[in-house]
Design an enzyme around this catalytic site. Structure first.
Site, PDB file in Angstrom:
ATOM      1  CB  SER A 240      -0.878  -0.005   1.253  1.00 29.54           C
ATOM      2  OG  SER A 240      -0.030   0.165   2.379  1.00 29.54           O
ATOM      3  CE  LYS A 241      -1.497   6.871  -2.780  1.00 32.76           C
ATOM      4  NZ  LYS A 241      -2.906   7.112  -2.769  1.00 32.76           N
ATOM      5  NE  ARG A 242       0.454   0.409   6.311  1.00 33.85           N
ATOM      6  CZ  ARG A 242       1.056  -0.735   6.577  1.00 33.85           C
ATOM      7  NH1 ARG A 242       2.114  -0.767   7.312  1.00 33.85           N
ATOM      8  NH2 ARG A 242       0.568  -1.881   6.107  1.00 33.85           N
TER       9      ARG A 242
END
Ligand code: GLU
Length: 471
Positions: A240-242
């Site tokens: 994910s973006k994380r």
């Protein structure tokens, strides 16, 4: 058989790196087989699809140099054809109209939940006489799926995957407003585009069983499927973006080279022995869907950096100058003149082994296009100009002025000066580095002098506070 693969992004955002990898695998497989790689923009969700996203996806593919064959297909333009296929299935008795209201469907699911049964559509309109249709309800069109038995797909990546047919309900082909569903559109377009191999993320594996029956119901050849495990973050969770998973344009803007990105994405899930650096040409030769791993690959920014460093090192100097210019111009807020460009080119051999990205290269190369400003912001470099450094620099400038302006003779001149004054080479070379580059780390300082040229070198030395101007 000519192999035809496709990349069908939904234009709802940037080209995410997971999708970029899917595109790469499809592209490589088509190129490997001498086949075709097609692009289809799945823009049927009019609310979520945007023109900007279409542009970003196309830009992303172009940057990665993943060229597609023929014109991009826009799925929304095929809606009439999709509806016609639904009508054909109705005529063949392979589909039916379902008049359930949304309330009725909700009630059906709630009851199934209460009874601990699957909440799939129960096929209540499958054999019902359309004359029983309630007035005023626009029907949806559903496919007739097999009611018992099992379905096995020989997936090119996952191997044989089997589901019980009771898990596959009669899904919707056309909504009540007559618009086709994803499931229908994707199968019709894949057929019409002659797609032979569907290589995509394994989040679509469940859809494959449904799509399989849709192809079969139309008596169309069923393409081969290959479902690739999704990419995971370093912590093993879905990317994910994380985890730093961004659109490809973000990697471009961080200064990664397209060929490095391709090599890195290729190795995320595909391997050939223990080869890490695989050129695109070599990848085309070696690529096989069967060699895609069954377990999720982990995204690793450090590895991307080291692959990128390799490709920067291998890149022609003139190309690197062109690529690094926008990064430098962004940092200094003005265009680089011809002197600056010439120095970047002349200094590139010394610069490129020291950077892992174009952004880093730009930072390291800035001194070639603009003079260091005093006091220096780099504290370590500023410290190198303290104490007796200005005096050393004044004297060294005198020694340099007489030398032939080549790295080797400049080095000899500085060594001779250091010996004559009984100081270590570093006592002179470090202040020179700080004066000429504004930094405590740079390419070889004599090379830097040669690239800067005599006038600029002397001017930078004289600009150091405390250096006597007559040197
Ligand atoms: N538009 C779908 C997606 O972006 C593609 C599905 C497919 O590959 O069949 O997920």
């Amino acid at each position: 058989m000519t192999v035809v693969t496709r990349f069908p992004p939904s234009p709802t955002g940037y080209l995410h790196i997971g999708s970029a990898r899917t595109a790469l695998f499809n592209w490589l497989y088509a190129r490997h087989c001498g086949g075709k790689f097609l692009l289809r923009i799945e823009d049927t969700d009019r609310k979520r699809s945007t023109q900007e996203a279409v542009g970003a996806i196309i830009e992303g593919l172009k940057w990665l140099e993943l060229g597609w064959d023929g014109e991009a297909v826009f799925q929304s333009r095929n809606a009439a054809r999709h509806a016609a296929v639904a009508a054909a299935l109705l005529a063949k008795g392979r589909a039916y109209r379902c008049y359930c209201t949304p309330e009725e469907l909700t009630e059906m699911r709630e009851q199934a939940r209460r009874e601990g049964k699957p909440t799939l559509y129960d096929g209540r309109w499958r054999d019902r006489d359309p004359s029983e249709a309630p007035a005023g309800v626009a029907p949806v069109v559903r496919i007739k799926m097999p009611r018992d038995g099992k379905t096995t797909i020989a997936d090119l990546v996952q191997g044989e995957v089997t589901v019980g047919n009771e898990q596959l309900d009669d899904f919707i082909l056309l909504r009540a407003d007559g618009t086709p569903t994803y499931m229908l559109s994707v199968v019709v377009d894949d057929h019409d585009m002659g797609v032979t191999h569907i290589i995509r993320g394994d989040d679509h594996l469940n859809n494959a069983f449904r799509q399989y029956y849709l192809f079969a119901a139309m008596d169309w050849p069923i393409p081969a499927f290959g479902h690739i495990p999704l990419i995971h973050g370093a912590d093993g969770q879905k990317l994910s973006k994380r985890h730093g998973a961004l659109g490809v344009e973000a990697y471009r803007d961080m200064g990664y080279l397209p060929e490095a990105m391709r090599n890195y994405l290729l190795r995320l899930g595909w391997s050939h022995g223990d080869a890490e650096i695989v050129s695109t040409q070599q990848a085309i030769e070696w690529f096989d869907v069967a060699a895609i791993g069954r377990s999720p690959a982990r995204f690793d920014l450090a590895k991307l950096e080291s692959v990128n460093a390799h490709y920067m090192q291998a890149s022609a100097n003139a190309r690197l100058v062109e690529l690094v210019l926008p990064f430098i111009e962004k940092r200094q807020g003005e265009p680089v003149g011809s002197d600056g460009r010439a120095r970047l080119l002349a200094g590139m051999d010394g610069l490129k082994p020291r950077a892992k990205s174009l952004a880093e290269l730009a930072g390291n190369a800035l001194f070639y296009v603009s003079r260091p400003q005093h006091p220096l912001t780099n504290a370590k470099a500023a410290a190198m100009l303290a104490d007796d450094a200005p005096q050393r620099l004044s004297e060294a400038a005198g020694a340099l002025a007489a030398a032939d302006w080549k790295a080797a003779s400049l080095e000899n001149a500085v060594r001779a000066y250091a010996e004559a004054h009984g100081v270590g080479l570093g006592k002179v070379a470090q202040p020179l580095r700080a004066a000429l580059t504004g930094s405590n780390a740079s390419p070889g300082i004599f090379e830097v002098m040669e690239v800067l040229g005599k006038a600029e070198t002397i001017a930078r030395i004289q600009a150091v506070p405390g250096v006597t101007a007559h040197a």
